[in-house]
Design a protein around this motif. Structure first.
Motif, PDB file in Angstrom:
ATOM      1  N   ALA A 113       0.829  -1.207   0.000  1.00 24.20           N
ATOM      2  CA  ALA A 113       0.000   0.000   0.000  1.00 24.20           C
ATOM      3  C   ALA A 113       0.864   1.259   0.000  1.00 24.20           C
ATOM      4  CB  ALA A 113      -0.928  -0.002   1.200  1.00 24.20           C
ATOM      5  N   LYS A 114       0.435   2.246  -0.751  1.00 26.68           N
ATOM      6  CA  LYS A 114       1.135   3.544  -0.831  1.00 26.68           C
ATOM      7  C   LYS A 114       0.465   4.509   0.142  1.00 26.68           C
ATOM      8  CE  LYS A 114       3.756   2.267  -4.365  1.00 26.68           C
ATOM      9  NZ  LYS A 114       3.240   0.888  -4.524  1.00 26.68           N
ATOM     10  N   VAL A 115       0.879   4.413   1.402  1.00 29.61           N
ATOM     11  CA  VAL A 115       0.285   5.244   2.432  1.00 29.61           C
ATOM     12  C   VAL A 115       1.371   6.014   3.172  1.00 29.61           C
ATOM     13  CG1 VAL A 115      -1.746   3.785   2.743  1.00 29.61           C
ATOM     14  CG2 VAL A 115       0.313   3.322   4.084  1.00 29.61           C
ATOM     15  N   THR A 116       0.967   7.152   3.724  1.00 29.51           N
ATOM     16  CA  THR A 116       1.864   8.027   4.467  1.00 29.51           C
ATOM     17  C   THR A 116       1.367   8.166   5.896  1.00 29.51           C
ATOM     18  OG1 THR A 116       2.574   9.305   2.537  1.00 29.51           O
ATOM     19  CG2 THR A 116       2.697  10.414   4.666  1.00 29.51           C
ATOM     20  N   TYR A 117       2.239   7.967   6.863  1.00 29.45           N
ATOM     21  CA  TYR A 117       1.904   8.226   8.258  1.00 29.45           C
ATOM     22  C   TYR A 117       1.832   9.751   8.451  1.00 29.45           C
ATOM     23  CZ  TYR A 117       3.301   3.387   9.470  1.00 29.45           C
ATOM     24  OH  TYR A 117       3.419   2.015   9.566  1.00 29.45           O
ATOM     25  N   TYR A 118       0.721  10.232   9.043  1.00 26.83           N
ATOM     26  CA  TYR A 118       0.692  11.690   9.254  1.00 26.83           C
ATOM     27  C   TYR A 118       0.408  12.105  10.697  1.00 26.83           C
ATOM     28  CZ  TYR A 118      -4.494  12.136   9.079  1.00 26.83           C
ATOM     29  OH  TYR A 118      -5.848  12.055   9.312  1.00 26.83           O
ATOM     30  N   ALA A 119       0.027  11.198  11.571  1.00 23.68           N
ATOM     31  CA  ALA A 119      -0.171  11.544  12.977  1.00 23.68           C
ATOM     32  C   ALA A 119      -0.293  10.273  13.798  1.00 23.68           C
ATOM     33  CB  ALA A 119      -1.423  12.408  13.159  1.00 23.68           C
ATOM     34  N   ILE A 120      -0.077  10.420  15.084  1.00 29.68           N
ATOM     35  CA  ILE A 120      -0.310   9.334  16.035  1.00 29.68           C
ATOM     36  C   ILE A 120      -1.074   9.889  17.228  1.00 29.68           C
ATOM     37  CG2 ILE A 120       1.738   7.969  15.456  1.00 29.68           C
ATOM     38  CD1 ILE A 120       3.066   9.183  17.978  1.00 29.68           C
ATOM     39  N   GLU A 121      -1.718   8.976  17.962  1.00 27.84           N
ATOM     40  CA  GLU A 121      -2.133   9.279  19.325  1.00 27.84           C
ATOM     41  C   GLU A 121      -1.097   8.621  20.225  1.00 27.84           C
ATOM     42  OE1 GLU A 121      -6.151   8.137  20.171  1.00 27.84           O
ATOM     43  OE2 GLU A 121      -6.932   9.172  18.411  1.00 27.84           O
ATOM     44  N   THR A 122      -0.609   9.344  21.192  1.00 29.32           N
ATOM     45  CA  THR A 122       0.443   8.828  22.065  1.00 29.32           C
ATOM     46  C   THR A 122      -0.051   7.572  22.804  1.00 29.32           C
ATOM     47  OG1 THR A 122      -0.241  10.344  23.828  1.00 29.32           O
ATOM     48  CG2 THR A 122       1.524  11.080  22.341  1.00 29.32           C
ATOM     49  N   PRO A 123       0.874   6.777  23.358  1.00 29.52           N
ATOM     50  CA  PRO A 123       0.517   5.453  23.871  1.00 29.52           C
ATOM     51  C   PRO A 123      -0.649   5.429  24.858  1.00 29.52           C
ATOM     52  CG  PRO A 123       2.885   5.660  23.758  1.00 29.52           C
ATOM     53  CD  PRO A 123       2.333   7.010  23.433  1.00 29.52           C
ATOM     54  N   SER A 124      -1.454   4.366  24.730  1.00 31.62           N
ATOM     55  CA  SER A 124      -2.563   4.087  25.644  1.00 31.62           C
ATOM     56  C   SER A 124      -2.495   2.602  26.023  1.00 31.62           C
ATOM     57  CB  SER A 124      -3.900   4.408  24.976  1.00 31.62           C
ATOM     58  OG  SER A 124      -3.963   5.740  24.543  1.00 31.62           O
ATOM     59  N   PRO A 125      -1.423   2.188  26.716  1.00 32.57           N
ATOM     60  CA  PRO A 125      -1.191   0.754  26.930  1.00 32.57           C
ATOM     61  C   PRO A 125      -2.270   0.051  27.742  1.00 32.57           C
ATOM     62  CG  PRO A 125       0.303   2.067  28.268  1.00 32.57           C
ATOM     63  CD  PRO A 125      -0.362   3.011  27.315  1.00 32.57           C
ATOM     64  N   THR A 126      -2.989   0.784  28.589  1.00 28.21           N
ATOM     65  CA  THR A 126      -4.018   0.130  29.403  1.00 28.21           C
ATOM     66  C   THR A 126      -5.352   0.007  28.675  1.00 28.21           C
ATOM     67  OG1 THR A 126      -4.670   2.229  30.446  1.00 28.21           O
ATOM     68  CG2 THR A 126      -2.938   0.938  31.530  1.00 28.21           C
ATOM     69  N   ALA A 127      -5.420   0.475  27.430  1.00 28.45           N
ATOM     70  CA  ALA A 127      -6.675   0.420  26.664  1.00 28.45           C
ATOM     71  C   ALA A 127      -6.871  -0.919  25.958  1.00 28.45           C
ATOM     72  CB  ALA A 127      -6.721   1.562  25.650  1.00 28.45           C
ATOM     73  N   GLN A 128      -5.989  -1.875  26.189  1.00 32.67           N
ATOM     74  CA  GLN A 128      -6.193  -3.240  25.710  1.00 32.67           C
ATOM     75  C   GLN A 128      -5.613  -4.185  26.764  1.00 32.67           C
ATOM     76  OE1 GLN A 128      -4.211  -4.026  21.993  1.00 32.67           O
ATOM     77  NE2 GLN A 128      -2.261  -3.218  22.660  1.00 32.67           N
ATOM     78  N   ALA A 129      -6.182  -5.380  26.848  1.00 32.08           N
ATOM     79  CA  ALA A 129      -5.769  -6.263  27.941  1.00 32.08           C
ATOM     80  C   ALA A 129      -6.171  -7.702  27.661  1.00 32.08           C
ATOM     81  CB  ALA A 129      -6.407  -5.805  29.262  1.00 32.08           C
ATOM     82  N   ILE A 130      -5.545  -8.609  28.392  1.00 28.84           N
ATOM     83  CA  ILE A 130      -5.976 -10.005  28.447  1.00 28.84           C
ATOM     84  C   ILE A 130      -6.873 -10.126  29.678  1.00 28.84           C
ATOM     85  CG2 ILE A 130      -5.259 -12.419  28.612  1.00 28.84           C
ATOM     86  CD1 ILE A 130      -2.505 -11.562  27.562  1.00 28.84           C
ATOM     87  N   VAL A 131      -8.097 -10.594  29.489  1.00 26.99           N
ATOM     88  CA  VAL A 131      -9.018 -10.710  30.606  1.00 26.99           C
ATOM     89  C   VAL A 131      -9.435 -12.157  30.820  1.00 26.99           C
ATOM     90  CG1 VAL A 131      -9.900  -8.349  30.362  1.00 26.99           C
ATOM     91  CG2 VAL A 131     -11.031 -10.224  29.142  1.00 26.99           C
ATOM     92  N   VAL A 132      -9.784 -12.456  32.058  1.00 31.32           N
ATOM     93  CA  VAL A 132     -10.351 -13.748  32.433  1.00 31.32           C
ATOM     94  C   VAL A 132     -11.648 -13.483  33.187  1.00 31.32           C
ATOM     95  CG1 VAL A 132      -8.136 -14.956  32.504  1.00 31.32           C
ATOM     96  CG2 VAL A 132      -8.990 -13.806  34.570  1.00 31.32           C
ATOM     97  N   ARG A 133     -12.481 -14.491  33.300  1.00 28.29           N
ATOM     98  CA  ARG A 133     -13.728 -14.315  34.045  1.00 28.29           C
ATOM     99  C   ARG A 133     -13.429 -14.080  35.530  1.00 28.29           C
ATOM    100  NH1 ARG A 133     -14.509 -17.989  30.286  1.00 28.29           N
ATOM    101  NH2 ARG A 133     -13.957 -19.719  31.671  1.00 28.29           N
TER     102      ARG A 133
END
Length: 329
Positions: A113-133
């Motif tokens: 793909a011919k794409v250009t990176y133009y911005a990021i949102e700074t890290p949000s490491p706690t916004a994804q996780a491994i969960v158990v019941r």
């Protein structure tokens, strides 16, 4: 209706279709199935329901007002997931992409793909996780050995799982993967068909609040979870002034969401089909800080690409540093 043969060679189109299928990604909207020549008077933006900042700009007509002096109109196109959005960007059916998860760009780059990176949102490491019941006896990642774990193949959650396992001396071969989209993943998780689920917000906040799911480990010191904004490379080269205006407005939107958490949750909750409290919990974990693409963010993109190549999810090695990067003034 398919894309014109001239817009993407057949081998890459086949691979993109295969990648979309393995990642559980829906097909391109029919409305975007015909690419057109670049029109500097129309800015075409692809987004998802989770594209908080871009959706905020759309709901308020911010870009229409900001670009009116340049006589640039704005068209909005909704997608169900990231990879077909970037495919549309590559073939000229879109000019800009709203944020996509950090695992998505390497798939597009592997397909040429011919794409250009133009911005990021700074890290949000706690916004994804491994969960158990909440009643699960599992208390450590090492205890997932031999267990069935649900996650979306090729997603940021997949990368989080790979890295979390590696830190305990395990690999994907030591568990039983269950490749499921978020809706099916939650069903399997709540029904006890899987021992753990790897997922991101707002699905993470929803299963915590509604089912009492317990976080086994999140992305802290494992996966930074940046969100990336991309542009069609020809558009980025030809219209840097328009890109600058979009970038500036995204920054302002991010500031507003963080400074007005209750109002932001009330606004976005109906769009996501969730209650405002759940959206507020998810928003608290997202940085929403829009910044220029830096060396560290590209280095992690390379680590993600290499991890997927090593796991034989990507068909070839990607060199992220070869991708163009737009820098704001």
């Amino acid at each position: 209706m398919s894309f014109p043969p001239s817009s993407l060679d057949s081998s890459r189109r086949r691979w993109l279709a295969q990648a979309a299928a393995t990642a559980g990604i829906a097909a391109l909207p029919a409305a975007l199935s015909l690419a057109r020549a670049a029109d500097p008077k129309t800015l075409r933006i692809g987004y998802q329901k989770s594209s908080t900042l871009t959706l905020f700009l759309k709901s308020r007509g911010v870009l229409e007002k900001a670009l009116a002096p340049q006589r640039v109109a704005v068209q909005w196109h909704e997608f169900t997931s990231g990879l077909p959005l970037l495919e549309a960007l590559n073939v000229g059916a879109l000019d800009l992409s709203a944020d996509v998860a950090d695992a998505v760009p390497p798939f597009a780059l592997a397909a040429g793909a011919k794409v250009t990176y133009y911005a990021i949102e700074t890290p949000s490491p706690t916004a994804q996780a491994i969960v158990v019941r909440k009643d699960s006896p599992i208390t450590a990642v090492a205890q997932l050995k031999g267990k069935k774990v649900a996650f979306a193949k090729g997603a940021g959650a997949h990368y989080l799982l790979l890295e979390a396992l590696a830190q305990t001396g395990l690999s994907i071969r030591d568990i039983e993967p269950a490749y499921l989209n978020p809706a099916d993943g939650r069903s399997a998780f709540e029904n006890g068909a899987v021992a753990a689920w790897v997922v991101w917000d707002p699905f993470l906040a929803a299963v915590q609040r509604q089912s009492g799911a317990r976080i086994l480990v999140d992305g802290t010191r494992i996966a930074a979870y940046r969100r990336f904004y991309l542009a069609a490379t020809p558009f980025a080269q030809q219209h840097p002034d328009v890109l600058q205006r979009v970038y500036d407005e995204l920054q302002r939107a991010g500031d507003w969401v963080k400074k007005n958490p209750a109002a932001a949750a009330d606004w976005h909750a109906p769009v996501l089909g969730l209650d405002a409290a759940t959206v507020a919990a998810a928003n608290e974990r997202r940085s929403y800080a829009v910044r220029p693409v830096d060396a560290e963010s590209l280095s992690e993109q390379q680590r993600i690409a290499d991890a997927f190549t090593g796991a034989q999810i990507l068909p070839r090695r990607v060199t992220v540093q070869d991708s163009p990067v737009w820098r704001p003034a």
